[in-house]
Design a protein around this motif. Structure first.
Motif, mmCIF file in Angstrom:
data_model
loop_
_atom_site.group_PDB
_atom_site.id
_atom_site.type_symbol
_atom_site.label_atom_id
_atom_site.label_comp_id
_atom_site.label_asym_id
_atom_site.label_seq_id
_atom_site.Cartn_x
_atom_site.Cartn_y
_atom_site.Cartn_z
ATOM 1 N N HIS A 54 -41.502 70.520 123.856
ATOM 2 C CA HIS A 54 -42.726 71.210 125.031
ATOM 3 C C HIS A 54 -42.778 72.979 124.447
ATOM 4 C CE1 HIS A 54 -41.438 68.080 127.657
ATOM 5 N NE2 HIS A 54 -42.605 67.610 127.419
ATOM 6 N N GLY A 55 -41.739 73.467 124.419
ATOM 7 C CA GLY A 55 -41.887 75.071 124.135
ATOM 8 C C GLY A 55 -42.555 75.173 122.769
ATOM 9 N N THR A 78 -38.813 78.634 127.941
ATOM 10 C CA THR A 78 -38.247 78.603 126.679
ATOM 11 C C THR A 78 -39.011 80.023 125.955
ATOM 12 O OG1 THR A 78 -39.880 77.285 125.678
ATOM 13 C CG2 THR A 78 -37.773 75.947 126.765
ATOM 14 N N SER A 118 -43.289 71.945 133.006
ATOM 15 C CA SER A 118 -44.404 73.001 132.901
ATOM 16 C C SER A 118 -43.233 74.721 132.790
ATOM 17 C CB SER A 118 -45.438 73.332 133.719
ATOM 18 O OG SER A 118 -46.262 71.832 133.540
ATOM 19 N N SER A 157 -40.702 74.728 130.263
ATOM 20 C CA SER A 157 -41.331 75.004 129.049
ATOM 21 C C SER A 157 -41.668 76.586 128.886
ATOM 22 C CB SER A 157 -42.566 74.280 128.639
ATOM 23 O OG SER A 157 -42.239 73.042 129.064
ATOM 24 N N ILE A 201 -50.106 71.786 128.388
ATOM 25 C CA ILE A 201 -49.446 72.158 127.057
ATOM 26 C C ILE A 201 -50.102 71.410 125.970
ATOM 27 C CG2 ILE A 201 -46.943 71.951 125.885
ATOM 28 C CD1 ILE A 201 -45.745 71.816 128.717
ATOM 29 N N GLY A 234 -36.134 70.998 125.822
ATOM 30 C CA GLY A 234 -37.453 71.546 126.288
ATOM 31 C C GLY A 234 -38.031 72.078 124.659
#
Ligand code: ADP
Length: 546
Positions: free
Chosen positions: A242-243, A212, A206, A209, A20, A239
């Protein structure tokens, strides 16, 4: 004879936060993170700049002496520095422990000591809160103050920007990370006993994410501008950070400016497409928008609401009066947190459509759930029968950090959520209550969530929280705590008349409490524990028998 034929794919490619982080540089270097730093002042940095700062921060690990697996606390609002820590800490193999700044002091002390935090990164605006707690922290050796404000009486306080400056530029050589390694830790507020730590892995973050980005879920994409109002100290802000990094979406962070006016100003100025927050914040925003029709919130085509049941009327009013679309998600700290999402097929927005929109939605891909009755049997998905939701999947907790006391929360690979729900034949979940909030009257259940929803559809009602009141004859009866709109004097009889065509007769409350405010939890949910306490002490004001 059958043989086990192994697939020939790169199944060992680790699902880690590194990917990410790298995506920010390789796929969307120009995307931005904007933070509302001071009233009316928004600071911006590109993903590429942030990527470099994360490298510096990772390098600073040495001067802080941070080792693999150690818990590093954050005590911060939603802002760019907190976002940088979301990546730097897990990517050096340590564990990002987001402390909920709004918890009671004793809980924070318990949590920091239980997690054995070694370093805490703190926003300068929060130093006054943290310095009171610092003497009770047994394992914290170092504080890092973010922002130019006073470090107060914090012992061993370093400065974030000085740390980055000293760390110097250039690519950092990160350690390899196993996808099962712990990446982040977040404590859920314990309903009984102490708070419990949910320890997310690189793999769970992970996969969550990635979810999302699913179109029938939050549906984050590169073109989005994401306003994360839900705190980064609570369940990884659903999230969204991260998303956004993975999708390449712009991220907008409100820091401490969470009142309706600055939020509305931020929305009008920055034009986010997606925003995540709890219903109480949306309700404040709706009141503000109604009073200030000149403020344009209509960029929010895909807002997400959850954390407690989202009143249907709130979603409808926003859509009809302000062109804002709000979709509902359900989950909990233990589910990373998003587990279901309600996005009915588009079509006419008739009653059937709104019935679905008002539900908590369908499980996301990889999330499985079942409804279990008191005897442990599975309940049919007929939209009527209710039981406790049990859930499993790759981003659902399998246990609590250093806590064996909660074994009853797990049922052979399934997490017991404590939420009571019915599921319809299409797999749409409808929560009727939390198990501890259920009202049992004359042997039948009354859904406090549904009563609240119906009360909040009355135009004069701003907030409604329904609790059980002990009753000699029926065991329990509903007591409705109601906050009326300013200058309204709607009485109990009028509210009963409003409810009469909407709920079963035995659900009609026999008592109301007209209060000026419903107490809220640290994350803005109605705090029924406090209401029940007031009732027990006979200190609940404004009570009216019907
Ligand atoms: P806490 O237990 O401190 O409230 P969580 O944020 O983990 O912490 O809360 C999860 C709970 O919030 C769920 O178990 C559920 O009861 C409630 N919840 C979350 N989203 C919804 C929703 N959309 N509708 C109804 N309840 C919800």
């Amino acid at each position: 004879m059958s043989e086990f034929l192994e697939g020939m794919m790169q199944d060992d490619f680790p699902l880690t936060v590194h990917h990410i982080r790298r995506a920010m540089r390789t796929r969307s270097p120009e995307s931005t993170v904007k933070t509302h730093v001071e009233p009316g002042i928004v600071e911006s940095a590109t993903f590429s700049e942030i990527y470099d700062r994360i490298d510096r921060l990772a390098r600073a690990r040495r001067s802080l002496g941070v080792e693999q697996g150690e818990r590093i606390g954050t005590f911060a609002w939603n802002n760019q520095r907190h976002f940088e820590l979301y990546f730097a800490i897990p990517c050096v193999g340590a564990v990002l422990h987001t402390l909920n700044i709004r918890l009671f002091e004793e809980q924070l002390t318990y949590i920091a000591n239980h997690a054995e935090d070694r370093v805490i990164f703190v926003d300068d605006s929060l130093v006054p809160v943290l310095e009171r707690l610092a003497p009770s922290f047994q394992t914290v050796e170092q504080y890092v103050v973010m922002g130019g404000g006073d470090a107060g009486g914090l012992p061993n306080a370093l400065r974030y920007e000085e740390l980055l400056e000293a760390a110097g530029p250039g690519e950092f050589e990160y350690p390899e990370i196993d996808e099962r390694q712990a990446a982040a830790l977040c404590y859920t507020s314990g309903t009984t006993g102490n708070p419990k730590g949910v320890l997310y892995s690189h793999r769970s973050i992970s996969l969550h994410s990635t979810a999302t980005l699913v179109r029938d879920g939050l549906g984050l994409g590169r073109a989005d501008r994401v306003l994360a109002v839900v705190p980064m100290f609570h369940a990884n802000a659903w999230g969204l950070p991260h998303g956004a990094a993975l999708a390449g979406a712009d991220l907008i962070l409100p820091d401490r400016f969470l009142a309706a006016e600055p939020l509305a100003g931020l929305i009008a100025a920055e034009r986010p497409t997606l925003m995540g927050c709890v219903p109480t914040i949306f309700a404040d925003l709706l009141r503000y928008a109604d009073e200030h029709p000149e403020v344009d919130l209509s960029s929010l085509s895909n807002a997400t609401c959850g954390g407690s049941a989202v009143p249907r009327q709130l979603m409808k009013d926003f859509e009809e009066r302000h062109g804002v679309n709000i979709f509902q998600a359900w989950g909990m700290t233990e589910t990373s947190p998003v587990a279901t999402f309600s996005r009915p097929l588009e079509g006419e927005h008739d009653d059937a459509y709104w019935d679905e929109r008002a539900k908590q939605g369908q499980p996301l891909p990889w999330v499985e759930l079942r409804i279990v009755d008191d005897a442990g049997g599975e309940v049919a998905w007929n939209g009527e029968s209710t039981g406790e939701i049990e859930v499993r999947g790759p981003w659902i907790a399998a246990g609590y950090f250093r806590d064996e006391s909660a074994e009853e929360k797990f049922d052979s690979g399934w997490l017991r959520t404590g939420d009571i729900a019915a599921v319809d034949a299409k797999g749409f979940v409808q929560i009727t209550d939390r198990a501890k909030d259920v009202i049992k009257s004359g042997g039948e259940w009354i859904s406090s969530v549904e009563l609240e929803n119906e009360l909040m559809s009355h135009p004069d009602v701003v907030e409604a929280a329904v609790i059980a009141k002990p009753d000699a004859r029926w065991a329990e009866r509903p007591l409705c705590c109601v906050v009326l709109r300013d200058r309204c004097d709607t009485g109990a009889e009028a509210l009963i008349e409003h409810l009469r065509p909407r709920v079963a007769k035995f659900w009609l409350p026999d008592e109301f409490a007209f209060v000026s405010e419903i107490p809220k939890t640290s994350v803005g949910k109605f705090d029924k524990k406090v209401l029940r306490g007031l009732l027990a002490e006979d200190a609940l004001d404004g009570r009216v028998q019907v």
